[in-house]
Scaffold this active site. Sequence first.
Site, PDB file in Angstrom:
ATOM      1  N   SER A   1       0.853  -1.185   0.000  1.00 23.15           N
ATOM      2  CA  SER A   1       0.000   0.000   0.000  1.00 23.15           C
ATOM      3  C   SER A   1       0.886   1.232   0.000  1.00 23.15           C
ATOM      4  CB  SER A   1      -0.942   0.020   1.212  1.00 23.15           C
ATOM      5  OG  SER A   1      -0.203   0.101   2.411  1.00 23.15           O
TER       6      SER A   1
ATOM      7  N   HIS B   1       2.178  12.270  -1.165  1.00 29.08           N
ATOM      8  CA  HIS B   1       1.699  13.641  -0.979  1.00 29.08           C
ATOM      9  C   HIS B   1       2.712  14.613  -1.586  1.00 29.08           C
ATOM     10  CE1 HIS B   1      -1.644  12.562   1.646  1.00 29.08           C
ATOM     11  NE2 HIS B   1      -0.820  11.788   2.341  1.00 29.08           N
TER      12      HIS B   1
ATOM     13  N   HIS C   1      -3.001   7.279  -4.263  1.00 35.28           N
ATOM     14  CA  HIS C   1      -3.012   6.133  -3.355  1.00 35.28           C
ATOM     15  C   HIS C   1      -3.128   4.863  -4.186  1.00 35.28           C
ATOM     16  CE1 HIS C   1      -5.795   3.048  -1.623  1.00 35.28           C
ATOM     17  NE2 HIS C   1      -4.877   3.040  -0.681  1.00 35.28           N
TER      18      HIS C   1
ATOM     19  N   ASN D   1      -3.105   0.293  -3.613  1.00 37.22           N
ATOM     20  CA  ASN D   1      -3.053  -0.837  -2.685  1.00 37.22           C
ATOM     21  C   ASN D   1      -3.368  -2.108  -3.465  1.00 37.22           C
ATOM     22  OD1 ASN D   1      -4.995  -2.739  -0.890  1.00 37.22           O
ATOM     23  ND2 ASN D   1      -3.336  -1.911   0.359  1.00 37.22           N
ATOM     24  N   VAL D   2      -2.550  -3.122  -3.307  1.00 34.51           N
ATOM     25  CA  VAL D   2      -2.848  -4.442  -3.862  1.00 34.51           C
ATOM     26  C   VAL D   2      -2.546  -5.469  -2.779  1.00 34.51           C
ATOM     27  CG1 VAL D   2      -2.664  -4.035  -6.333  1.00 34.51           C
ATOM     28  CG2 VAL D   2      -0.582  -4.345  -5.017  1.00 34.51           C
ATOM     29  N   ARG D   3      -3.408  -6.471  -2.637  1.00 31.23           N
ATOM     30  CA  ARG D   3      -3.288  -7.355  -1.477  1.00 31.23           C
ATOM     31  C   ARG D   3      -3.904  -8.730  -1.766  1.00 31.23           C
ATOM     32  NH1 ARG D   3      -7.130  -3.477  -0.920  1.00 31.23           N
ATOM     33  NH2 ARG D   3      -9.261  -4.192  -0.574  1.00 31.23           N
TER      34      ARG D   3
ATOM     35  N   HIS E   1      -7.719   7.561 -15.976  1.00 37.36           N
ATOM     36  CA  HIS E   1      -8.755   6.538 -16.174  1.00 37.36           C
ATOM     37  C   HIS E   1      -8.497   5.702 -17.424  1.00 37.36           C
ATOM     38  CE1 HIS E   1     -11.665   7.156 -12.914  1.00 37.36           C
ATOM     39  NE2 HIS E   1     -11.230   8.409 -12.916  1.00 37.36           N
TER      40      HIS E   1
ATOM     41  N   HIS F   1     -19.999  11.417   5.761  1.00 31.35           N
ATOM     42  CA  HIS F   1     -20.300  12.512   6.672  1.00 31.35           C
ATOM     43  C   HIS F   1     -20.138  13.874   6.007  1.00 31.35           C
ATOM     44  CE1 HIS F   1     -15.963  11.875   6.998  1.00 31.35           C
ATOM     45  NE2 HIS F   1     -15.836  13.117   7.454  1.00 31.35           N
TER      46      HIS F   1
ATOM     47  N   ARG G   1       1.741  -2.609  12.713  1.00 24.91           N
ATOM     48  CA  ARG G   1       2.645  -1.562  13.172  1.00 24.91           C
ATOM     49  C   ARG G   1       2.007  -0.204  12.900  1.00 24.91           C
ATOM     50  NH1 ARG G   1       7.275   1.206  10.960  1.00 24.91           N
ATOM     51  NH2 ARG G   1       8.829   1.613  12.575  1.00 24.91           N
TER      52      ARG G   1
END
Length: 304
Positions: free
Chosen positions: A95, A99, A109, A111-113, A148, A178, A263
């Site tokens: 991940s 910035h 951002h 993430n691959v999992r 895209h 929210h 962690r």
Amino acid sequence: MTTPNIEAVRDYLLSLQDQICSDLETADGNAKFIEDNWQRDGLGGGGRTRVLTDGGVFEQGGVNFSHVFGDNLPGSATAHRPELAGRNFQAVGVSLVMHPHNPYIPTSHANVRFFIAEKEGEEPIWWFGGGYDLTPYYGNKEDVIEWHQTAKAACDPFGDGVYDRYKKWCDEYFYLKHRDEPRGVGGLFFDDLNEGGFEHCFNLLKSIGDSYTQAYIPIIQRRKDTPFGERERDFQLYRRGRYVEFNLVHDRGTLFGLQTGGRTESILMSLPPLVKWRYNWQPEAGSAEAELYDVFLKSTDWLT
């Protein structure tokens, strides 16, 4: 169905971390990632965290590899998947969040999992997940469309409608309920992927993981020299607050990491180094800041 090979996934993800860090260091042109290896003492597993700070392009960013395992899953994992209760598990992933200094370069951002839960005498339960998304402060249609297009090209070999489905999922997932607004301009998001067998799903994960820097680095190169002043920087810090809110309020990966004894420093590396909040602030009508809300923070088909 092909038997899942977690070692192959682990090897790929370690090499992906290496490649992404190399590509981002080249794009930055100044700073290098520092590496921090860590272990989950008494729990099982660990990881390799890499962080870059005060670079030529990036104010701060991190690319984290983790491989954790254990005998029991936290409540966040079993509440909606009761079949996982009583199984040992392994979770391995990469991940990252980057910035930039310049407000005209979006935050990104990825993430691959892979997750597998096993119990003696029963078939393993496994799936892949991940994706990537883009969070601009000052929107640019050229950047968003190319982002895209690259995402779609990564998905197209795996069937009609894959990009459309994952793009819609991304829009829905990276949404601040929210605030009643999306976090950015989206990209790809998928989870619970095991349809078609292990090799098919693994190849899709690799295609998406390999395409991340192909999508992001051209944007960096186009925008890194765009002049900006205090106004743009101030707006960037304000909008970073939305990023923090999402990660701490809504993000399932953050919750899973904290509840499995991950962690904390590595889990929260996604947070920006500087951020601002204001009470009930609204952009001036017709301004470049208002354009972000009026044009880019909408669920949009960017490829039509």
